[in-house]
Design a protein around this motif. Structure first.
Motif, mmCIF file in Angstrom:
data_model
loop_
_atom_site.group_PDB
_atom_site.id
_atom_site.type_symbol
_atom_site.label_atom_id
_atom_site.label_comp_id
_atom_site.label_asym_id
_atom_site.label_seq_id
_atom_site.Cartn_x
_atom_site.Cartn_y
_atom_site.Cartn_z
ATOM 1 N N PHE A 58 0.849 -1.194 0.000
ATOM 2 C CA PHE A 58 0.000 0.000 0.000
ATOM 3 C C PHE A 58 0.883 1.241 0.000
ATOM 4 O O PHE A 58 1.770 1.398 0.852
ATOM 5 N N VAL A 59 0.667 2.143 -0.971
ATOM 6 C CA VAL A 59 1.490 3.353 -1.097
ATOM 7 C C VAL A 59 0.652 4.624 -1.065
ATOM 8 O O VAL A 59 1.177 5.721 -1.249
ATOM 9 N N GLY A 60 -0.648 4.511 -0.867
ATOM 10 C CA GLY A 60 -1.502 5.695 -0.814
ATOM 11 C C GLY A 60 -1.557 6.414 -2.152
ATOM 12 O O GLY A 60 -1.888 5.827 -3.188
ATOM 13 N N LEU A 61 -1.216 7.687 -2.149
ATOM 14 C CA LEU A 61 -1.294 8.519 -3.356
ATOM 15 C C LEU A 61 0.036 8.599 -4.102
ATOM 16 O O LEU A 61 0.222 9.495 -4.930
ATOM 17 N N GLU A 62 0.925 7.669 -3.852
ATOM 18 C CA GLU A 62 2.243 7.718 -4.488
ATOM 19 C C GLU A 62 2.144 7.598 -6.016
ATOM 20 O O GLU A 62 2.876 8.276 -6.746
ATOM 21 N N ASN A 63 1.237 6.750 -6.497
ATOM 22 C CA ASN A 63 1.074 6.608 -7.951
ATOM 23 C C ASN A 63 0.564 7.904 -8.582
ATOM 24 O O ASN A 63 0.962 8.256 -9.704
ATOM 25 N N TYR A 64 -0.300 8.618 -7.884
ATOM 26 C CA TYR A 64 -0.802 9.894 -8.398
ATOM 27 C C TYR A 64 0.309 10.943 -8.398
ATOM 28 O O TYR A 64 0.407 11.753 -9.332
ATOM 29 N N ALA A 65 1.134 10.931 -7.360
ATOM 30 C CA ALA A 65 2.274 11.847 -7.324
ATOM 31 C C ALA A 65 3.250 11.547 -8.446
ATOM 32 O O ALA A 65 3.841 12.460 -9.043
ATOM 33 N N ARG A 66 3.414 10.282 -8.761
ATOM 34 C CA ARG A 66 4.287 9.897 -9.874
ATOM 35 C C ARG A 66 3.742 10.440 -11.189
ATOM 36 O O ARG A 66 4.512 10.932 -12.029
ATOM 37 N N ALA A 67 2.424 10.372 -11.377
ATOM 38 C CA ALA A 67 1.830 10.897 -12.606
ATOM 39 C C ALA A 67 2.058 12.400 -12.737
ATOM 40 O O ALA A 67 2.280 12.912 -13.839
ATOM 41 N N LEU A 68 2.008 13.107 -11.630
ATOM 42 C CA LEU A 68 2.189 14.562 -11.661
ATOM 43 C C LEU A 68 3.609 14.964 -12.038
ATOM 44 O O LEU A 68 3.836 16.117 -12.424
ATOM 45 N N THR A 69 4.565 14.054 -11.911
ATOM 46 C CA THR A 69 5.959 14.357 -12.248
ATOM 47 C C THR A 69 6.447 13.543 -13.444
ATOM 48 O O THR A 69 7.648 13.538 -13.722
ATOM 49 N N ASP A 70 5.542 12.876 -14.145
ATOM 50 C CA ASP A 70 5.909 12.031 -15.272
ATOM 51 C C ASP A 70 5.917 12.865 -16.555
ATOM 52 O O ASP A 70 4.864 13.300 -17.039
ATOM 53 N N ALA A 71 7.093 13.093 -17.124
ATOM 54 C CA ALA A 71 7.208 13.928 -18.322
ATOM 55 C C ALA A 71 6.489 13.300 -19.511
ATOM 56 O O ALA A 71 5.889 14.018 -20.328
ATOM 57 N N ASN A 72 6.542 11.980 -19.623
ATOM 58 C CA ASN A 72 5.852 11.313 -20.738
ATOM 59 C C ASN A 72 4.343 11.514 -20.658
ATOM 60 O O ASN A 72 3.675 11.745 -21.669
ATOM 61 N N PHE A 73 3.813 11.436 -19.447
ATOM 62 C CA PHE A 73 2.373 11.640 -19.268
ATOM 63 C C PHE A 73 1.981 13.066 -19.631
ATOM 64 O O PHE A 73 0.995 13.289 -20.340
ATOM 65 N N ILE A 276 -3.383 6.744 -13.405
ATOM 66 C CA ILE A 276 -3.495 7.637 -14.565
ATOM 67 C C ILE A 276 -4.949 7.729 -15.023
ATOM 68 O O ILE A 276 -5.458 8.813 -15.335
ATOM 69 N N SER A 277 -5.622 6.593 -15.050
ATOM 70 C CA SER A 277 -7.015 6.567 -15.504
ATOM 71 C C SER A 277 -7.905 7.400 -14.587
ATOM 72 O O SER A 277 -8.759 8.165 -15.052
ATOM 73 N N PHE A 278 -7.722 7.253 -13.274
ATOM 74 C CA PHE A 278 -8.529 8.032 -12.345
ATOM 75 C C PHE A 278 -8.179 9.511 -12.396
ATOM 76 O O PHE A 278 -9.054 10.373 -12.248
ATOM 77 N N PHE A 279 -6.922 9.813 -12.632
ATOM 78 C CA PHE A 279 -6.527 11.219 -12.763
ATOM 79 C C PHE A 279 -7.224 11.848 -13.967
ATOM 80 O O PHE A 279 -7.737 12.968 -13.884
ATOM 81 N N MET A 280 -7.265 11.134 -15.097
ATOM 82 C CA MET A 280 -7.938 11.653 -16.284
ATOM 83 C C MET A 280 -9.443 11.748 -16.054
ATOM 84 O O MET A 280 -10.108 12.645 -16.577
ATOM 85 N N GLY A 281 -9.985 10.810 -15.259
ATOM 86 C CA GLY A 281 -11.394 10.919 -14.908
ATOM 87 C C GLY A 281 -11.692 12.177 -14.118
ATOM 88 O O GLY A 281 -12.709 12.846 -14.331
ATOM 89 N N LEU A 282 -10.788 12.530 -13.208
ATOM 90 C CA LEU A 282 -10.952 13.773 -12.443
ATOM 91 C C LEU A 282 -10.855 14.992 -13.355
ATOM 92 O O LEU A 282 -11.548 15.990 -13.140
#
Length: 303
Positions: A58-73, A276-282
């Motif tokens: 369990f990492v909480g919001l770590e995946n969302y934080a990764r998306a916010l700093t992902d240059a490819n995304f 990523i999918s949930f971020f785009m949903g938001l």
């Protein structure tokens, strides 16, 4: 002899109150199994990460934080934003114009034109993209031949500088007819008495169309814009099908959905893909709310 029916008793009313719930139960069951259930599972998965050492953690919001700093995304997101800013208004504006013209009676055979505009939407997206892909191909494209005829040598509509516009053209071609049908149905629902009053006041067809018809179908326009925002964020089929024709122009991160697809298919990073999918949903929810608030704002001078 006249037969009178006694009013329903309390017991009969009590028995009948369950009928609506029984009728909607299949829909609610399908909604829970095929929509809400997968969404809940994806949301839970986005809060975890699978590591070679330690397994699922369990990492909480770590995946969302990764998306916010992902240059490819963000590169794909910027390209998607540009696509939406250019082609969504063009699609809706052209659809409105065609719907108003067809509804105004300025052209004959409105039924023929409605069917003609709707045909592209009836063609599956993969088939339509393959068709346009052959038309865009630099070696067999009729557009390339026409460009060479006027002195434009070496035109490649699938090159990096043109490929986004080539994909946008496919979207406009496919969805204008669908939007026309929605707008046309809304226009036909406007009472004829309103048009008759406007004609008596001296209004012409164009004045009636843009000063009366469009304001009266404002809720429908809002709905179509929200649907278009959702469709834009979901952009995947066209670049995915065109990628084998021009892989240098369409990379795996061409759009956020395509980036998520490549990560899920190649890297098996399902937890990050869920984030990523949930971020785009938001993003869809935020844009839809902002646009709805903008369209429903009180007009100046309104009490």
């Amino acid at each position: 002899m006249t037969i009178t029916h006694a009013p329903p008793t309390a017991a009969r009313r009590q028995k009948g109150r369950w009928i609506p719930y029984v009728l909607v139960a299949p829909f609610l069951l399908a909604l829970a199994v095929f929509i809400l259930g997968p969404l809940l599972i994806s949301m839970v998965n986005s809060l975890f990460v699978e590591r070679l050492i330690g397994g699922i953690t369990f990492v909480g919001l770590e995946n969302y934080a990764r998306a916010l700093t992902d240059a490819n995304f963000w590169e794909g997101f910027g390209r998607l934003l540009l696509y939406g800013v250019i082609f969504t208004p063009l699609t809706i504006g052209l659809s409105l114009l065609i719907a108003v013209v067809v509804d105004s009676g300025a052209v004959r055979g409105s039924g023929f034109y409605r069917a003609l505009y709707f045909i592209p939407y009836a063609i599956p997206g993969v088939v339509a993209t393959l068709m346009w892909g052959f038309l865009y191909g630099p070696t067999i494209s009729p557009f390339t031949d026409m460009a060479e005829a006027v002195g434009l040598e070496g035109l490649n509509l699938l090159s990096p500088q043109f490929v986004l516009f080539a994909i946008g053209n496919i979207g406009i071609w496919a969805f204008v007819g669908y939007n026309v049908m929605i707008f046309y149905a809304a226009l036909r629902a406007i009472p004829e008495e309103i048009y008759e009053a406007a004609i008596l006041d001296g209004a012409g067809r164009w004045r009636i169309g843009f000063s009366i018809k469009l304001p009266m179908i404002k809720p429908v326009i809002t709905m179509v814009v929200i649907f278009s925002i959702i469709g834009t964020v979901q952009l995947l089929t066209e670049p995915l099908v065109l990628q084998p024709l021009q892989p240098r122009s369409i990379e795996d991160n061409f759009t956020p959905n395509m980036y998520a697809y490549s990560l899920a298919a190649g890297g098996q990073q399902l937890n990050y893909v869920a984030a990523i999918s949930f971020f785009m949903g938001l993003v869809v929810v935020a844009l839809s709310v902002v646009y709805s608030k903008f369209m429903n704002r009180p007009e100046k001078g309104a009490s």
